[in-house]
Design a protein around this motif. Structure first.
Motif, mmCIF file in Angstrom:
data_model
loop_
_atom_site.group_PDB
_atom_site.id
_atom_site.type_symbol
_atom_site.label_atom_id
_atom_site.label_comp_id
_atom_site.label_asym_id
_atom_site.label_seq_id
_atom_site.Cartn_x
_atom_site.Cartn_y
_atom_site.Cartn_z
ATOM 1 N N LEU A 278 0.744 -0.062 -5.137
ATOM 2 C CA LEU A 278 1.427 0.126 -3.860
ATOM 3 C C LEU A 278 2.910 -0.166 -4.043
ATOM 4 N N ALA B 289 1.796 -6.521 2.620
ATOM 5 C CA ALA B 289 1.199 -5.921 1.413
ATOM 6 C C ALA B 289 0.269 -6.923 0.729
ATOM 7 N N LYS C 104 -3.737 -6.548 0.096
ATOM 8 C CA LYS C 104 -4.340 -6.776 -1.224
ATOM 9 C C LYS C 104 -5.530 -7.738 -1.113
ATOM 10 N N LEU D 274 -5.405 -4.234 -6.213
ATOM 11 C CA LEU D 274 -4.108 -3.671 -5.805
ATOM 12 C C LEU D 274 -2.976 -4.402 -6.502
ATOM 13 N N ILE E 207 1.191 -4.758 -6.389
ATOM 14 C CA ILE E 207 2.290 -4.482 -5.447
ATOM 15 C C ILE E 207 3.629 -4.404 -6.194
ATOM 16 N N PHE F 110 -0.415 4.040 -3.176
ATOM 17 C CA PHE F 110 -0.075 3.669 -1.809
ATOM 18 C C PHE F 110 1.416 3.403 -1.663
ATOM 19 N N ALA G 196 1.766 3.382 6.369
ATOM 20 C CA ALA G 196 0.943 3.154 5.182
ATOM 21 C C ALA G 196 0.394 4.509 4.759
ATOM 22 N N VAL H 50 -1.223 7.057 1.499
ATOM 23 C CA VAL H 50 -1.979 7.039 0.237
ATOM 24 C C VAL H 50 -2.080 8.479 -0.254
#
Ligand code: 3HB
Length: 325
Positions: free
Chosen positions: A31, A45, A49, A62, A64, A87, A239, A241
């Motif tokens: 992300l 974020a 996660k 995830l 970041i 993401f 958000a 994806v």
């Protein structure tokens, strides 16, 4: 102890579980976001996660990338389209450059509080907007609010739009935001967040459109003296994806992602709205003059924005008509 002891996360409480989860994860997502770690969206974020990894029992992990580490927002959108980034929490301002419908969020004074905007995100029209991103190979999943827009000025206490004449004002490069300021007669410069500090420090700009969180997390209080709390626009990120990444997941996993984002969006709006007074106090303590500016001084700009933007897109018209009191 686990083999991922070098993972900085493993110093924390639930680290073992997380580290093991990551090692075994079926899906390791990335992300990206533009804001630094202290900003609300980065905390959001981290919440995402945590939720994602816990609710999937570690099957999904995830990583970041904050502070534009994987590029500016335009770069991140391209990476999400191509699938090299999964993401993003991308500003609706950036997305409005690509999909005009998102401009509706920047209708001046449409929402009194971010809680109102947070509710509006559940409306059909807000969801339809997200749907427009499919044509780019992206799925828009939710909105996260980081406060409202305010005005910062280097050395002038602006009380009305006329006081901005002759000033150069930084605006996030987004057509509806530029439109609002151009209708005041102010000169504008579209400058991305990471370049704003030096622009004001070196006098390229006299002030900026900003929000309180970013004012603090980017230390703009060091280089500006006045802050007009106008709260004239809400500040969503979207958000998003990669569509293939998302649609290739089983229904159950898609729901885990959506649920994790829902919890994250609630967490973001609750945390952020509780910080309003604290943020104003912090900036006052840092030596800034913080003052309120009433909506009434922007009456003309509000009217001209509504008129112009309602004509641009049926979704914008529906949005403004639904939420304008
Ligand atoms: C911006 O003013 O461009 C900006 C502000 C944020 C987050 C991202 C971008 O709070």
């Amino acid at each position: 102890t686990t083999e991922s002891a070098s993972d900085p996360q493993s110093a924390e409480g639930e680290a073992e579980e997380t580290a093991e989860g990551q090692a075994d994860a079926e899906h390791e997502f990335k992300l990206g976001l533009i804001t630094p770690p202290a900003h609300m969206w980065h905390k959001a974020a981290e919440k995402f996660k945590e939720e994602l990894e816990a609710n999937s029992n570690g099957r999904m992990a995830l990583e970041i990338y904050p502070s534009g580490q994987v590029g500016n927002e335009n770069d991140m959108l391209q990476q999400i389209e191509s699938g090299s980034l999964d993401f993003g929490f991308i500003t609706a301002a950036e997305i409005s450059s690509r999909e005009e419908a998102f401009s509706a969020w920047f209708t001046p004074y449409l929402f009194k509080t971010i809680n109102d905007a947070h509710e509006a995100r559940e409306s059909d029209v807000a969801k339809e907007m997200l749907g427009t991103l499919e044509q780019y190979g992206m799925t828009g999943l939710d909105y996260l609010f980081a406060g409202q827009r305010v005005l910062l000025f280097k050395d002038k206490e602006v009380k009305q739009p006329e006081d901005m004449e002759g000033l150069v004002l930084r605006v996030t490069p987004s057509p509806p935001m530029l439109e609002f300021y151009n209708s005041t007669g102010t000169s504008t410069e579209g400058i991305p967040l990471p370049e704003v500090y030096s622009a004001v420090q070196t006098g390229v700009i006299d002030g900026m459109d900003m929000d309180l969180d970013a004012t603090i997390t980017n230390k703009f209080f060091e280089v500006v003296d006045y802050g007009a709390v106008t709260n004239h626009m809400v500040w969503p990120s979207v958000a998003v994806v990669n569509s293939n990444t998302f649609s290739s997941l089983p229904e159950e996993d898609q729901q885990i992602i959506e649920g994790a984002l829902e919890t994250t969006a609630d967490y973001a709006v609750e945390t952020r709205s509780a910080q309003e007074e604290e943020f104003k106090q912090t900036l006052t303590d840092e030596g800034m003059t913080i003052y309120e500016l009433d909506k009434s001084v922007f009456e003309e700009q509000i009217e001209s924005f509504d008129e112009k933007y309602k004509e641009k897109d049926p979704l914008i018209e529906e949005f403004i008509t639904t939420f304008r009191e």
